[in-house]
Design an enzyme around this catalytic site. Sequence first.
Site, PDB file in Angstrom:
ATOM      1  N   ASN A  14       0.861  -1.181   0.000  1.00  0.00           N
ATOM      2  CA  ASN A  14       0.000   0.000   0.000  1.00  0.00           C
ATOM      3  C   ASN A  14       0.907   1.245   0.000  1.00  0.00           C
ATOM      4  O   ASN A  14       1.600   1.523   0.977  1.00  0.00           O
ATOM      5  CB  ASN A  14      -0.870  -0.070   1.269  1.00  0.00           C
ATOM      6  CG  ASN A  14      -1.770   1.135   1.445  1.00  0.00           C
ATOM      7  OD1 ASN A  14      -1.387   2.254   1.164  1.00  0.00           O
ATOM      8  ND2 ASN A  14      -2.968   0.896   1.948  1.00  0.00           N
ATOM      9  N   ALA A  15       0.896   1.982  -1.116  1.00  0.00           N
ATOM     10  CA  ALA A  15       1.837   3.100  -1.277  1.00  0.00           C
ATOM     11  C   ALA A  15       1.638   4.161  -0.190  1.00  0.00           C
ATOM     12  O   ALA A  15       2.606   4.755   0.284  1.00  0.00           O
ATOM     13  CB  ALA A  15       1.658   3.719  -2.657  1.00  0.00           C
ATOM     14  N   LYS A  17       0.631   3.741   2.947  1.00  0.00           N
ATOM     15  CA  LYS A  17       1.245   3.270   4.193  1.00  0.00           C
ATOM     16  C   LYS A  17       2.768   3.324   4.110  1.00  0.00           C
ATOM     17  O   LYS A  17       3.431   3.738   5.053  1.00  0.00           O
ATOM     18  CB  LYS A  17       0.886   1.797   4.424  1.00  0.00           C
ATOM     19  CG  LYS A  17      -0.479   1.549   4.949  1.00  0.00           C
ATOM     20  CD  LYS A  17      -0.509   0.062   5.253  1.00  0.00           C
ATOM     21  CE  LYS A  17      -1.863  -0.455   5.534  1.00  0.00           C
ATOM     22  NZ  LYS A  17      -1.835  -1.900   5.774  1.00  0.00           N
ATOM     23  N   GLU A  44      -1.755 -13.795   1.954  1.00  0.00           N
ATOM     24  CA  GLU A  44      -3.186 -13.626   2.231  1.00  0.00           C
ATOM     25  C   GLU A  44      -3.377 -13.319   3.714  1.00  0.00           C
ATOM     26  O   GLU A  44      -2.731 -13.945   4.573  1.00  0.00           O
ATOM     27  CB  GLU A  44      -3.900 -14.937   1.891  1.00  0.00           C
ATOM     28  CG  GLU A  44      -5.344 -14.708   1.520  1.00  0.00           C
ATOM     29  CD  GLU A  44      -6.048 -16.035   1.298  1.00  0.00           C
ATOM     30  OE1 GLU A  44      -7.216 -16.130   1.687  1.00  0.00           O
ATOM     31  OE2 GLU A  44      -5.389 -16.955   0.782  1.00  0.00           O
ATOM     32  N   ASP A  73      -0.709  -3.619   9.920  1.00  0.00           N
ATOM     33  CA  ASP A  73      -2.072  -3.987   9.573  1.00  0.00           C
ATOM     34  C   ASP A  73      -2.955  -2.978  10.275  1.00  0.00           C
ATOM     35  O   ASP A  73      -2.778  -2.705  11.470  1.00  0.00           O
ATOM     36  CB  ASP A  73      -2.427  -5.418   9.981  1.00  0.00           C
ATOM     37  CG  ASP A  73      -3.649  -5.892   9.210  1.00  0.00           C
ATOM     38  OD1 ASP A  73      -3.552  -6.029   7.979  1.00  0.00           O
ATOM     39  OD2 ASP A  73      -4.720  -6.068   9.821  1.00  0.00           O
ATOM     40  N   GLY A 154      -7.137   5.732   1.436  1.00  0.00           N
ATOM     41  CA  GLY A 154      -8.174   4.955   2.120  1.00  0.00           C
ATOM     42  C   GLY A 154      -9.361   5.811   2.573  1.00  0.00           C
ATOM     43  O   GLY A 154      -9.944   6.573   1.789  1.00  0.00           O
ATOM     44  N   HIS A 181      -2.795   6.715  14.106  1.00  0.00           N
ATOM     45  CA  HIS A 181      -2.682   5.410  14.749  1.00  0.00           C
ATOM     46  C   HIS A 181      -1.308   4.801  14.460  1.00  0.00           C
ATOM     47  O   HIS A 181      -0.684   4.192  15.311  1.00  0.00           O
ATOM     48  CB  HIS A 181      -3.822   4.522  14.225  1.00  0.00           C
ATOM     49  CG  HIS A 181      -4.042   4.599  12.727  1.00  0.00           C
ATOM     50  ND1 HIS A 181      -4.134   5.784  12.046  1.00  0.00           N
ATOM     51  CD2 HIS A 181      -4.130   3.632  11.776  1.00  0.00           C
ATOM     52  CE1 HIS A 181      -4.291   5.564  10.755  1.00  0.00           C
ATOM     53  NE2 HIS A 181      -4.294   4.242  10.577  1.00  0.00           N
ATOM     54  N   ARG A 182      -0.796   5.016  13.237  1.00  0.00           N
ATOM     55  CA  ARG A 182       0.495   4.460  12.822  1.00  0.00           C
ATOM     56  C   ARG A 182       1.626   5.113  13.617  1.00  0.00           C
ATOM     57  O   ARG A 182       2.523   4.447  14.110  1.00  0.00           O
ATOM     58  CB  ARG A 182       0.645   4.765  11.317  1.00  0.00           C
ATOM     59  CG  ARG A 182       1.614   3.910  10.581  1.00  0.00           C
ATOM     60  CD  ARG A 182       1.307   3.945   9.082  1.00  0.00           C
ATOM     61  NE  ARG A 182       0.123   3.172   8.775  1.00  0.00           N
ATOM     62  CZ  ARG A 182      -1.031   3.705   8.393  1.00  0.00           C
ATOM     63  NH1 ARG A 182      -1.174   4.991   8.191  1.00  0.00           N
ATOM     64  NH2 ARG A 182      -2.076   2.918   8.190  1.00  0.00           N
TER      65      ARG A 182
HETATM   66  P1  IMP Z   1      -4.582  -3.717   5.392  1.00  0.00           P
HETATM   67  O1  IMP Z   1      -3.856  -3.333   6.666  1.00  0.00           O
HETATM   68  O2  IMP Z   1      -3.648  -3.976   4.277  1.00  0.00           O
HETATM   69  O3  IMP Z   1      -5.569  -4.809   5.647  1.00  0.00           O
HETATM   70  O4  IMP Z   1      -5.379  -2.434   4.896  1.00  0.00           O
HETATM   71  C1  IMP Z   1      -5.882  -1.523   5.799  1.00  0.00           C
HETATM   72  C2  IMP Z   1      -6.856  -0.580   5.131  1.00  0.00           C
HETATM   73  O5  IMP Z   1      -7.327   0.290   6.162  1.00  0.00           O
HETATM   74  C3  IMP Z   1      -6.200   0.324   4.125  1.00  0.00           C
HETATM   75  O6  IMP Z   1      -6.312  -0.160   2.824  1.00  0.00           O
HETATM   76  C4  IMP Z   1      -7.018   1.599   4.287  1.00  0.00           C
HETATM   77  O7  IMP Z   1      -8.181   1.506   3.584  1.00  0.00           O
HETATM   78  C5  IMP Z   1      -7.418   1.594   5.720  1.00  0.00           C
HETATM   79  N1  IMP Z   1      -6.500   2.466   6.459  1.00  0.00           N
HETATM   80  C6  IMP Z   1      -5.479   2.094   7.268  1.00  0.00           C
HETATM   81  N2  IMP Z   1      -4.816   3.178   7.714  1.00  0.00           N
HETATM   82  C7  IMP Z   1      -5.429   4.249   7.149  1.00  0.00           C
HETATM   83  C8  IMP Z   1      -5.182   5.647   7.215  1.00  0.00           C
HETATM   84  O8  IMP Z   1      -4.245   6.161   7.841  1.00  0.00           O
HETATM   85  N3  IMP Z   1      -6.043   6.405   6.503  1.00  0.00           N
HETATM   86  C9  IMP Z   1      -7.065   5.914   5.782  1.00  0.00           C
HETATM   87  N4  IMP Z   1      -7.324   4.625   5.666  1.00  0.00           N
HETATM   88  C10 IMP Z   1      -6.507   3.790   6.355  1.00  0.00           C
END
Ligand code: IMP
Length: 193
Positions: A14-15, A17, A44, A73, A154, A181-182
Site C-alpha cells: 500500500n503506497a 502506508k 493472504e 495492519d 483509504g 494510529h500508525r
Molecule cells: P490492510 O492493513 O492492508 O488490511 O489495509 C488496511 C486498510 O485500512 C487500508 O487499505 C485503508 O483503507 C485503511 N487504512 C489504514 N490506515 C489508514 C489511514 O491512515 N487512513 C485511511 N485509511 C486507512
Amino acid sequence: MSALSGRLVVASHNAGKVREIAALLAPYGVEPVSAAALGLPSPEETETTFAGNAVLKAAAAAEASGLPALADDSGLEVLALGGAPGVTSARWAPDGDFRVAMERVWRELAGGSDLRARFVCALALKRPGEKPLVFEGEAKGTLVWPPRGAQGFGYDPMFVPDGLDRTFGEMAPEEKTPLTHRARAFEKLVASL
Ligand code: IMP
C-alpha cells in the site's frame, strides 16, 4: 533506533502506508525498502486481528528477504457498526476504490447520529531468527459526509480526528502522519528498542 540500522523491509504494497512509514523511520537512519520494490508477494491476510495479520505479513517478508521486516495492519473501526469494517477495511474497496468503501460505511450508518470511529494500527517487527514484536496505536475521531479532501489514502476523506475540524484527506502528509494510529504504534516500537 540503533537496533534497526541498515536495510528494513516495509512489508506492505500500500503506497500510502509505505510513504507514512518511511517518514516515521526517516530520523533513525534506517533504509526502508518496500516489499513491492523487492518483488515480494503479498501473503493472504487470514488472521482475525490486526496484530495477527501484521505478524503474518512481517514474518513472510523477513523469511523471503532475509532482512528485518516491519509490517502494518490497520483499518477503520466504526462504533455504531460494531467495529466494522475493521480488519476487512481494505476488502470493502473493490479494486481499491475507497469511494465505494466510504459510501458503504455511510449507507450502513443509515442516518444514525453516532459517528464515532477510530483508526487502529498494529505494527509488527520481525528480525530473522527472533520472535516478532507487536505494537498497537489508535486515532479517535468522527466520520463526516460527504468526504472531503484529496490527500492521504483509504478512508481519510471521511475521518476528522478528535480536536480538529478538517479530515485527514484535507491535511498535508506532515500534518496527518504525526496524528495517526500508525505514529502512535511507532512511538511504542521506538520506545521498546
Ligand atoms: P490492510 O492493513 O492492508 O488490511 O489495509 C488496511 C486498510 O485500512 C487500508 O487499505 C485503508 O483503507 C485503511 N487504512 C489504514 N490506515 C489508514 C489511514 O491512515 N487512513 C485511511 N485509511 C486507512
